[in-house]
Design an enzyme around this catalytic site. Structure first.
Site, PDB file in Angstrom:
ATOM      1  N   CYS A   2       0.852  -1.183   0.000  1.00  0.00           N
ATOM      2  CA  CYS A   2       0.000   0.000   0.000  1.00  0.00           C
ATOM      3  C   CYS A   2       0.891   1.236   0.000  1.00  0.00           C
ATOM      4  O   CYS A   2       1.984   1.226   0.567  1.00  0.00           O
ATOM      5  CB  CYS A   2      -0.948   0.098   1.184  1.00  0.00           C
ATOM      6  SG  CYS A   2      -2.086  -1.262   1.336  1.00  0.00           S
ATOM      7  N   ARG A  27       3.930  -0.597  -4.706  1.00  0.00           N
ATOM      8  CA  ARG A  27       3.674  -1.064  -3.344  1.00  0.00           C
ATOM      9  C   ARG A  27       2.293  -1.678  -3.184  1.00  0.00           C
ATOM     10  O   ARG A  27       1.956  -2.206  -2.124  1.00  0.00           O
ATOM     11  CB  ARG A  27       3.813   0.102  -2.376  1.00  0.00           C
ATOM     12  CG  ARG A  27       5.215   0.659  -2.305  1.00  0.00           C
ATOM     13  CD  ARG A  27       5.280   1.748  -1.286  1.00  0.00           C
ATOM     14  NE  ARG A  27       5.061   1.205   0.041  1.00  0.00           N
ATOM     15  CZ  ARG A  27       5.989   1.134   0.978  1.00  0.00           C
ATOM     16  NH1 ARG A  27       7.187   1.560   0.736  1.00  0.00           N
ATOM     17  NH2 ARG A  27       5.720   0.634   2.156  1.00  0.00           N
ATOM     18  N   TRP A  74      -3.099  -2.597  -1.472  1.00  0.00           N
ATOM     19  CA  TRP A  74      -2.881  -4.041  -1.599  1.00  0.00           C
ATOM     20  C   TRP A  74      -3.777  -4.662  -0.543  1.00  0.00           C
ATOM     21  O   TRP A  74      -3.523  -4.518   0.654  1.00  0.00           O
ATOM     22  CB  TRP A  74      -1.407  -4.381  -1.348  1.00  0.00           C
ATOM     23  CG  TRP A  74      -1.074  -5.814  -1.587  1.00  0.00           C
ATOM     24  CD1 TRP A  74      -0.707  -6.397  -2.766  1.00  0.00           C
ATOM     25  CD2 TRP A  74      -1.046  -6.865  -0.609  1.00  0.00           C
ATOM     26  NE1 TRP A  74      -0.475  -7.743  -2.588  1.00  0.00           N
ATOM     27  CE2 TRP A  74      -0.674  -8.054  -1.276  1.00  0.00           C
ATOM     28  CE3 TRP A  74      -1.313  -6.933   0.752  1.00  0.00           C
ATOM     29  CZ2 TRP A  74      -0.540  -9.280  -0.631  1.00  0.00           C
ATOM     30  CZ3 TRP A  74      -1.187  -8.156   1.405  1.00  0.00           C
ATOM     31  CH2 TRP A  74      -0.801  -9.304   0.716  1.00  0.00           C
ATOM     32  N   ASN A 100      -1.910   2.454   6.010  1.00  0.00           N
ATOM     33  CA  ASN A 100      -1.152   1.231   5.714  1.00  0.00           C
ATOM     34  C   ASN A 100      -0.999   0.488   7.025  1.00  0.00           C
ATOM     35  O   ASN A 100      -0.741   1.117   8.053  1.00  0.00           O
ATOM     36  CB  ASN A 100       0.265   1.549   5.216  1.00  0.00           C
ATOM     37  CG  ASN A 100       0.267   2.106   3.820  1.00  0.00           C
ATOM     38  OD1 ASN A 100      -0.760   2.160   3.166  1.00  0.00           O
ATOM     39  ND2 ASN A 100       1.438   2.540   3.369  1.00  0.00           N
ATOM     40  N   GLY A 101      -1.050  -0.837   6.972  1.00  0.00           N
ATOM     41  CA  GLY A 101      -0.872  -1.619   8.192  1.00  0.00           C
ATOM     42  C   GLY A 101      -2.097  -2.462   8.462  1.00  0.00           C
ATOM     43  O   GLY A 101      -2.979  -2.593   7.602  1.00  0.00           O
ATOM     44  N   GLU A 483      16.396 -19.199  -6.223  1.00  0.00           N
ATOM     45  CA  GLU A 483      16.120 -17.831  -6.677  1.00  0.00           C
ATOM     46  C   GLU A 483      15.618 -17.834  -8.125  1.00  0.00           C
ATOM     47  O   GLU A 483      14.694 -17.094  -8.474  1.00  0.00           O
ATOM     48  CB  GLU A 483      17.385 -16.973  -6.511  1.00  0.00           C
ATOM     49  CG  GLU A 483      17.299 -15.551  -6.999  1.00  0.00           C
ATOM     50  CD  GLU A 483      16.237 -14.686  -6.318  1.00  0.00           C
ATOM     51  OE1 GLU A 483      15.617 -15.120  -5.345  1.00  0.00           O
ATOM     52  OE2 GLU A 483      16.025 -13.559  -6.797  1.00  0.00           O
ATOM     53  N   LYS A 487      12.027 -16.349  -9.204  1.00  0.00           N
ATOM     54  CA  LYS A 487      11.864 -15.278 -10.209  1.00  0.00           C
ATOM     55  C   LYS A 487      10.877 -15.722 -11.276  1.00  0.00           C
ATOM     56  O   LYS A 487      10.003 -14.970 -11.666  1.00  0.00           O
ATOM     57  CB  LYS A 487      13.204 -14.937 -10.898  1.00  0.00           C
ATOM     58  CG  LYS A 487      14.199 -14.141 -10.112  1.00  0.00           C
ATOM     59  CD  LYS A 487      13.842 -12.701  -9.850  1.00  0.00           C
ATOM     60  CE  LYS A 487      13.096 -12.545  -8.578  1.00  0.00           C
ATOM     61  NZ  LYS A 487      13.798 -12.381  -7.346  1.00  0.00           N
ATOM     62  N   GLU A 490       7.142 -16.053  -9.871  1.00  0.00           N
ATOM     63  CA  GLU A 490       6.450 -14.851  -9.399  1.00  0.00           C
ATOM     64  C   GLU A 490       6.099 -13.878 -10.526  1.00  0.00           C
ATOM     65  O   GLU A 490       5.127 -13.145 -10.421  1.00  0.00           O
ATOM     66  CB  GLU A 490       7.230 -14.137  -8.295  1.00  0.00           C
ATOM     67  CG  GLU A 490       8.495 -13.470  -8.737  1.00  0.00           C
ATOM     68  CD  GLU A 490       9.228 -12.772  -7.591  1.00  0.00           C
ATOM     69  OE1 GLU A 490       8.575 -12.292  -6.663  1.00  0.00           O
ATOM     70  OE2 GLU A 490      10.464 -12.706  -7.651  1.00  0.00           O
ATOM     71  N   HIS A 506      15.067 -38.130  -5.002  1.00  0.00           N
ATOM     72  CA  HIS A 506      14.231 -38.515  -3.857  1.00  0.00           C
ATOM     73  C   HIS A 506      12.781 -38.073  -4.047  1.00  0.00           C
ATOM     74  O   HIS A 506      12.027 -38.007  -3.090  1.00  0.00           O
ATOM     75  CB  HIS A 506      14.808 -37.921  -2.568  1.00  0.00           C
ATOM     76  CG  HIS A 506      16.201 -38.394  -2.278  1.00  0.00           C
ATOM     77  ND1 HIS A 506      16.478 -39.679  -1.887  1.00  0.00           N
ATOM     78  CD2 HIS A 506      17.398 -37.775  -2.389  1.00  0.00           C
ATOM     79  CE1 HIS A 506      17.783 -39.816  -1.737  1.00  0.00           C
ATOM     80  NE2 HIS A 506      18.368 -38.674  -2.050  1.00  0.00           N
ATOM     81  N   LYS A 605       5.489  -4.703  -3.596  1.00  0.00           N
ATOM     82  CA  LYS A 605       6.829  -4.512  -3.032  1.00  0.00           C
ATOM     83  C   LYS A 605       6.679  -4.191  -1.556  1.00  0.00           C
ATOM     84  O   LYS A 605       5.728  -3.502  -1.173  1.00  0.00           O
ATOM     85  CB  LYS A 605       7.472  -3.330  -3.763  1.00  0.00           C
ATOM     86  CG  LYS A 605       8.963  -3.223  -3.603  1.00  0.00           C
ATOM     87  CD  LYS A 605       9.673  -4.095  -4.577  1.00  0.00           C
ATOM     88  CE  LYS A 605      11.163  -3.948  -4.519  1.00  0.00           C
ATOM     89  NZ  LYS A 605      11.828  -5.110  -5.127  1.00  0.00           N
TER      90      LYS A 605
HETATM   91  C1  F6R Z   1      11.062 -11.668  -4.663  1.00  0.00           C
HETATM   92  C2  F6R Z   1      10.971 -10.593  -3.715  1.00  0.00           C
HETATM   93  C3  F6R Z   1      10.535 -10.902  -2.341  1.00  0.00           C
HETATM   94  C4  F6R Z   1      11.372 -10.099  -1.330  1.00  0.00           C
HETATM   95  C5  F6R Z   1      10.853 -10.347   0.091  1.00  0.00           C
HETATM   96  C6  F6R Z   1      11.699  -9.640   1.127  1.00  0.00           C
HETATM   97  O1  F6R Z   1      11.499 -11.225  -5.906  1.00  0.00           O
HETATM   98  O2  F6R Z   1      11.204  -9.454  -4.034  1.00  0.00           O
HETATM   99  O3  F6R Z   1      10.626 -12.260  -2.080  1.00  0.00           O
HETATM  100  O4  F6R Z   1      12.694 -10.485  -1.443  1.00  0.00           O
HETATM  101  O5  F6R Z   1       9.536  -9.900   0.182  1.00  0.00           O
HETATM  102  O6  F6R Z   1      11.701  -8.265   0.901  1.00  0.00           O
HETATM  103  P1  F6R Z   1      12.767  -7.318   1.584  1.00  0.00           P
HETATM  104  O7  F6R Z   1      14.103  -7.676   1.040  1.00  0.00           O
HETATM  105  O8  F6R Z   1      12.330  -5.948   1.231  1.00  0.00           O
HETATM  106  O9  F6R Z   1      12.688  -7.602   3.064  1.00  0.00           O
END
Ligand code: F6R
Length: 610
Positions: A2, A27, A74, A100-101, A483, A487, A490, A506, A605
């Protein structure tokens, strides 16, 4: 998660708020809204969808005025509908509020307020705050009403509030959700994130937990929620507008992938002392021997940052021989971990606001051990709450999928390993070699980026129809397999799993079919021979193998269906190179499928809720 924007001054609030929302859209992007104070009162409009949808909706509405608040959502409480979008208001459409929260006791408060005659129009927790402010508002003392309301609340909040009685005032408050104030010329800006403000001002005030501030064009005042005046420092941020633009790239993710030669360099710039063969991380100096003598390190993080923690575990144990454990922050905070004296907890977070990582940090502090933080966002909560810390200096990361922050986090972990290693027997000659190898990495990443068209071709060849994919690696390459899979899933919604390559037999081997691409990270490291065996096991079952391999490795060509080469590097640094083709692969699969790579479905984000 948010985004909040606010403005009080002399300029057109609507333009500033919409521009700010666009900057914060990463966000949260399921609905949005804006409230502006004009000559005729407060006009509020809310819309489902992206900021572009809100813009269309307000096109025909008179939103003239120079005070306002806005929000991009969000969803947590209630679906993304117009009724649930912020700003929320009270029974008499007098108080307007963005939040937010999460309000944990919202059901109880709502029931009490309903009994007192308040009527709710949304399913959100936020609306409870608007009604509480209404309940406590006497005359034009909005700040006092907000203080009273917040005392009733259990949970986290970053809020901005305005009301009809206070024509040019915005009251903001925070507890666990960031609020920053931008200082202009007879004007104040509010945001949940500095990136919404830097095109207007770089003079920033960070609000602390349990603090409120009253903003008017001619000045601001801050107090605790319990009414004790506080003094705030104005900080100059070094981000500029260039850093938050697309700079000729189609998406932020593409831009951020391509920035990595530079961002990786920025992570070690000024921190390497070749002559003394030393690493100096200013933020850790204050801890002195407590850090250097650590007997055990626990690293805690979420998502991609958790993957960098796994690489950190390999690096620190290999190079410095200090025992390391890696914990998901969301698990660590609710376990009862054994933390003996001599332990250091290290948290990693790009945003510095991730709720679970912050909770892990607080849990470690509660248990009395030093907490270090690796973060990107200067002044973020995690950076401020930790005992010591290191910034990765990657600049704003706006694409929701983390890319450049990941490589920079690995650089800082390498620096920490070398620092600890030098204090524990890593010799000067070895240290110099390690420094030189790191200094080569930015150019080597530039070289890896040249494989982009080949990777784009692989995306077309393997992922037009594929609905599943496996990513396999061993040692330093195992977290990179995790990772790579994260990527891909997501941003392209192709189901992908990362595994240690030897674990495949396994269970996951049952999934191998000619339609499921299997990506091996198979550089020429200490377990190279073993991973070739795993690769042959996949081939023997008709699987299709894409290998990420070391330049000059001809042998692997005979086994894999396709090979993407990366330059040779010492084992601890190979993840900085092997992850890049996997970022590109995810990116090209997603764009080929028409996905919005910067704003993937259901994500946002900075995850500021549990
Ligand atoms: C994946 C991604 C998330 C963040 C996770 C932690 O591409 O961006 O998995 O890595 O939400 O976020 P931070 O690093 O901001 O604590």
């Amino acid at each position: 998660m948010c985004g909040i924007v606010g403005y009080t001054g002399k300029r057109c609030a609507r333009d500033i708020l919409i521009e700010g929302l666009k900057r914060l859209e990463y966000r949260g992007y399921d609905s949005s809204g804006i409230a502006v104070r004009g000559p005729g009162g407060i006009t509020c409009t809310r819309s489902v969808g992206r900021i572009a949808d809100l813009e269309k909706q307000i096109a025909g509405i008179d939103l003239a005025g120079s005070v306002g608040i806005a929000h991009t959502r969000w969803a947590t409480h209630g679906a993304p509908t117009q009724a649930n979008a912020h700003p929320h208001t009270d029974c008499s459409a007098n108080v307007y509020l963005v939040h937010n929260g999460v309000i944990e006791n919202c059901d109880k408060l709502k029931a009490q307020l309903e009994q007192e005659g308040h009527t709710f129009t949304s399913e959100t927790d936020t609306e409870v705050i608007a009604h509480l402010v209404e309940k406590y508002l006497e005359g034009d003392d909005l700040a006092a009403a907000v203080q009273q309301a917040l005392k009733r609340i259990i949970g986290t909040f970053g809020i901005a509030v305005m009301c009809r009685q206070c024509p040019d005032t915005i009251v903001v408050a925070r507890n666990g959700s960031p609020i920053v104030i931008g200082v202009g010329d007879d004007e104040y800006y509010v945001a949940s994130d500095v990136s919404a403000l830097v095109e207007h001002t770089r003079q920033i005030i960070y609000l602390d937990d349990n603090e409120i501030a009253i903003l008017k064009p001619d000045g601001f005042r801050s107090l605790t929620i319990d009414n004790v005046p506080t003094t705030k420092k104005v900080t100059e941020v070094d981000w500029d507008i260039e850093m938050i633009g697309l700079n000729n790239f189609d998406t932020f993710m593409a831009k951020e992938i391509h920035e990595q030669p530079e961002t990786v360099r920025a992570a070690f710039r000024g921190r390497l002392y070749r002559e003394q063969c030393e690493v100096r991380l200013g933020g850790l100096m204050d801890l002195g021997d407590t850090f250097l003598d650590a007997r055990r390190i626990i690293i805690s993080a979420c998502g991609t940052a958790w993957h960098s923690a796994l690489i950190g575990e390999c690096m620190i144990e290999d190079i410095a021989r200090v025992p390391v454990e890696v914990e998901y922050a969301s698990e660590f905070r609710y376990r009862n971990p054994i933390i003996e004296p001599g332990t250091i907890v290290l948290v990693i977070s790009q945003s510095g606001e991730t709720a679970d990582t912050l909770a892990a940090l607080n849990e470690a502090k509660r248990r009395g051990v030093p907490v270090l933080a690796i973060s990107n966002v200067v002044g973020s909560t995690i950076a401020r709450e930790s005992d010591a810390g290191v910034y990765i200096h990657a600049g704003p990361e706006i694409g929701v999928a983390s890319t450049k922050a990941f490589t920079s986090q690995m650089v800082v972990l390498y620096l920490i390993s070398l620092m600890l290693g030098r204090a524990r027997g890593v010799g000067a000659a070895e240290g110099i070699k390690m420094i030189q190898a790191l200094e080569n990495i930015p150019d080597q990443i530039s070289k890896v980026l040249e494989v982009e068209s080949q990777v784009q071709h692989l995306a077309e060849k393997y992922y037009r129809k594929a609905e599943n994919s496996l990513f396999l690696g061993r040692g330093y390459s195992f977290p990179i397999a995790l990772e790579g899979a994260l990527k891909l899933k997501e941003i392209s919604y192709v189901h992908a799993e990362g595994y240690p390559a030897a674990e495949m037999k396994h269970g996951p081997i049952a999934l191998i079919t000619p339609d499921m691409p299997v990506v091996f990270i198979a550089v020429q490291d200490s377990i190279y021979d073993k991973i070739l065996v795993n690769m042959k096991e996949v081939k023997a079952r008709g699987g299709k193998v894409i290998a990420i391999a070391t330049e000059g490795d001809a042998l692997i060509n005979n086994i894999a269906d396709d090979v993407v080469y990366v330059p040779d590097a010492p084992e601890p640094l190979t993840p900085l190179l092997t992850v890049v083709p996997l970022q590109l692969l995810a990116y090209h699969v997603a764009t080929m499928k028409g996905c919005d790579v910067d704003k993937p479905r259901n994500l946002a984000k900075s995850v500021t809720v549990e």
